[in-house]
Design a protein around this motif. Sequence first.
Motif, PDB file in Angstrom:
ATOM      1  N   LYS A 184     -56.911 -13.930 -36.089  1.00  0.00           N
ATOM      2  CA  LYS A 184     -58.105 -14.442 -36.769  1.00  0.00           C
ATOM      3  C   LYS A 184     -58.557 -13.413 -37.789  1.00  0.00           C
ATOM      4  O   LYS A 184     -58.761 -12.256 -37.465  1.00  0.00           O
ATOM      5  CB  LYS A 184     -59.239 -14.703 -35.788  1.00  0.00           C
ATOM      6  CG  LYS A 184     -60.476 -15.274 -36.471  1.00  0.00           C
ATOM      7  CD  LYS A 184     -61.626 -15.455 -35.521  1.00  0.00           C
ATOM      8  CE  LYS A 184     -62.831 -16.077 -36.191  1.00  0.00           C
ATOM      9  NZ  LYS A 184     -63.315 -15.391 -37.362  1.00  0.00           N
ATOM     10  N   THR A 185     -58.704 -13.858 -39.027  1.00  0.00           N
ATOM     11  CA  THR A 185     -59.053 -12.951 -40.114  1.00  0.00           C
ATOM     12  C   THR A 185     -60.280 -13.463 -40.855  1.00  0.00           C
ATOM     13  O   THR A 185     -60.372 -14.651 -41.161  1.00  0.00           O
ATOM     14  CB  THR A 185     -57.880 -12.819 -41.100  1.00  0.00           C
ATOM     15  OG1 THR A 185     -56.706 -12.430 -40.384  1.00  0.00           O
ATOM     16  CG2 THR A 185     -58.188 -11.797 -42.190  1.00  0.00           C
ATOM     17  N   ASP A 186     -61.209 -12.565 -41.116  1.00  0.00           N
ATOM     18  CA  ASP A 186     -62.354 -12.822 -41.978  1.00  0.00           C
ATOM     19  C   ASP A 186     -62.154 -12.016 -43.253  1.00  0.00           C
ATOM     20  O   ASP A 186     -61.644 -10.901 -43.215  1.00  0.00           O
ATOM     21  CB  ASP A 186     -63.666 -12.378 -41.316  1.00  0.00           C
ATOM     22  CG  ASP A 186     -64.003 -13.203 -40.090  1.00  0.00           C
ATOM     23  OD1 ASP A 186     -63.870 -14.435 -40.150  1.00  0.00           O
ATOM     24  OD2 ASP A 186     -64.391 -12.611 -39.063  1.00  0.00           O
ATOM     25  N   ALA A 187     -62.576 -12.579 -44.370  1.00  0.00           N
ATOM     26  CA  ALA A 187     -62.500 -11.874 -45.652  1.00  0.00           C
ATOM     27  C   ALA A 187     -63.874 -11.932 -46.316  1.00  0.00           C
ATOM     28  O   ALA A 187     -64.529 -12.972 -46.303  1.00  0.00           O
ATOM     29  CB  ALA A 187     -61.454 -12.506 -46.558  1.00  0.00           C
ATOM     30  N   VAL A 188     -64.283 -10.809 -46.876  1.00  0.00           N
ATOM     31  CA  VAL A 188     -65.518 -10.727 -47.641  1.00  0.00           C
ATOM     32  C   VAL A 188     -65.147 -10.290 -49.052  1.00  0.00           C
ATOM     33  O   VAL A 188     -64.508  -9.254 -49.232  1.00  0.00           O
ATOM     34  CB  VAL A 188     -66.515  -9.727 -47.011  1.00  0.00           C
ATOM     35  CG1 VAL A 188     -67.776  -9.624 -47.857  1.00  0.00           C
ATOM     36  CG2 VAL A 188     -66.848 -10.120 -45.577  1.00  0.00           C
ATOM     37  N   VAL A 189     -65.535 -11.101 -50.024  1.00  0.00           N
ATOM     38  CA  VAL A 189     -65.247 -10.829 -51.432  1.00  0.00           C
ATOM     39  C   VAL A 189     -66.544 -10.389 -52.099  1.00  0.00           C
ATOM     40  O   VAL A 189     -67.550 -11.086 -52.028  1.00  0.00           O
ATOM     41  CB  VAL A 189     -64.666 -12.087 -52.125  1.00  0.00           C
ATOM     42  CG1 VAL A 189     -64.506 -11.857 -53.615  1.00  0.00           C
ATOM     43  CG2 VAL A 189     -63.329 -12.472 -51.498  1.00  0.00           C
ATOM     44  N   THR A 244     -64.910  -6.667 -57.144  1.00  0.00           N
ATOM     45  CA  THR A 244     -64.655  -5.234 -57.032  1.00  0.00           C
ATOM     46  C   THR A 244     -64.052  -4.827 -55.697  1.00  0.00           C
ATOM     47  O   THR A 244     -63.448  -3.762 -55.602  1.00  0.00           O
ATOM     48  CB  THR A 244     -65.959  -4.446 -57.225  1.00  0.00           C
ATOM     49  OG1 THR A 244     -66.910  -4.873 -56.245  1.00  0.00           O
ATOM     50  CG2 THR A 244     -66.517  -4.644 -58.629  1.00  0.00           C
ATOM     51  N   LYS A 245     -64.218  -5.666 -54.683  1.00  0.00           N
ATOM     52  CA  LYS A 245     -63.746  -5.270 -53.361  1.00  0.00           C
ATOM     53  C   LYS A 245     -63.522  -6.508 -52.502  1.00  0.00           C
ATOM     54  O   LYS A 245     -64.259  -7.484 -52.602  1.00  0.00           O
ATOM     55  CB  LYS A 245     -64.784  -4.360 -52.687  1.00  0.00           C
ATOM     56  CG  LYS A 245     -64.403  -3.841 -51.328  1.00  0.00           C
ATOM     57  CD  LYS A 245     -65.483  -2.898 -50.799  1.00  0.00           C
ATOM     58  CE  LYS A 245     -65.096  -2.298 -49.476  1.00  0.00           C
ATOM     59  NZ  LYS A 245     -66.113  -1.375 -48.972  1.00  0.00           N
ATOM     60  N   ILE A 246     -62.501  -6.433 -51.665  1.00  0.00           N
ATOM     61  CA  ILE A 246     -62.260  -7.451 -50.644  1.00  0.00           C
ATOM     62  C   ILE A 246     -62.060  -6.714 -49.327  1.00  0.00           C
ATOM     63  O   ILE A 246     -61.255  -5.783 -49.241  1.00  0.00           O
ATOM     64  CB  ILE A 246     -61.029  -8.318 -50.965  1.00  0.00           C
ATOM     65  CG1 ILE A 246     -61.236  -9.051 -52.292  1.00  0.00           C
ATOM     66  CG2 ILE A 246     -60.757  -9.303 -49.823  1.00  0.00           C
ATOM     67  CD1 ILE A 246     -60.030  -9.817 -52.776  1.00  0.00           C
ATOM     68  N   GLU A 247     -62.813  -7.134 -48.328  1.00  0.00           N
ATOM     69  CA  GLU A 247     -62.698  -6.546 -46.988  1.00  0.00           C
ATOM     70  C   GLU A 247     -62.043  -7.569 -46.065  1.00  0.00           C
ATOM     71  O   GLU A 247     -62.574  -8.665 -45.869  1.00  0.00           O
ATOM     72  CB  GLU A 247     -64.078  -6.195 -46.448  1.00  0.00           C
ATOM     73  CG  GLU A 247     -64.825  -5.174 -47.275  1.00  0.00           C
ATOM     74  CD  GLU A 247     -66.285  -5.044 -46.860  1.00  0.00           C
ATOM     75  OE1 GLU A 247     -66.863  -6.004 -46.307  1.00  0.00           O
ATOM     76  OE2 GLU A 247     -66.855  -3.975 -47.102  1.00  0.00           O
ATOM     77  N   LEU A 248     -60.909  -7.220 -45.505  1.00  0.00           N
ATOM     78  CA  LEU A 248     -60.243  -8.048 -44.506  1.00  0.00           C
ATOM     79  C   LEU A 248     -60.515  -7.455 -43.132  1.00  0.00           C
ATOM     80  O   LEU A 248     -60.343  -6.248 -42.929  1.00  0.00           O
ATOM     81  CB  LEU A 248     -58.738  -8.092 -44.748  1.00  0.00           C
ATOM     82  CG  LEU A 248     -58.251  -8.691 -46.061  1.00  0.00           C
ATOM     83  CD1 LEU A 248     -56.743  -8.490 -46.207  1.00  0.00           C
ATOM     84  CD2 LEU A 248     -58.607 -10.163 -46.131  1.00  0.00           C
TER      85      LEU A 248
END
Length: 141
Positions: A75-80, A92-96
């Motif tokens: 299970k993966t969440d991504a924040v853009v 500027t950033k993506i957090e997986l």
Amino acid sequence: MPARGSAEWKGDLRAGGGTFTAGDSISGDYSFKSRFEDGPGANPEQLIAGAHAACFSMAFSNMLAGNGTPPDSVKTDAVVWLRPVDGTPTITKIELTTVGVVPGVDDATFQELAARAKAGCPVSRALAGVGEITLDATLAS
């Protein structure tokens, strides 16, 4: 196999609005408020987050299976992050953040395969121009 999406915008930037479709089953409305002011509706960055999370999860699951340790789940969440750079909105950033339930794998192998999946999944590769893509991978017990 090509993937398809479309969008239509009506009106000016602040007062106008748009609709989008992605494939056969994803659609929504978007606006200046949903994109830049946390208002109701969707925005393109959410679509990128969903695409990146889905792509990474598939790539990572494939690598784990190729290692002989197929996952029960990944299970993966991504924040853009969309921020102004020189006055222009820029991703500027993506957090997986991923959590895997993977019987029989040790944490070192899990981390190595996660890093390889992050570097190799097609969406990560397409987003190579993003300044920073981070990964926090947790092996659930």
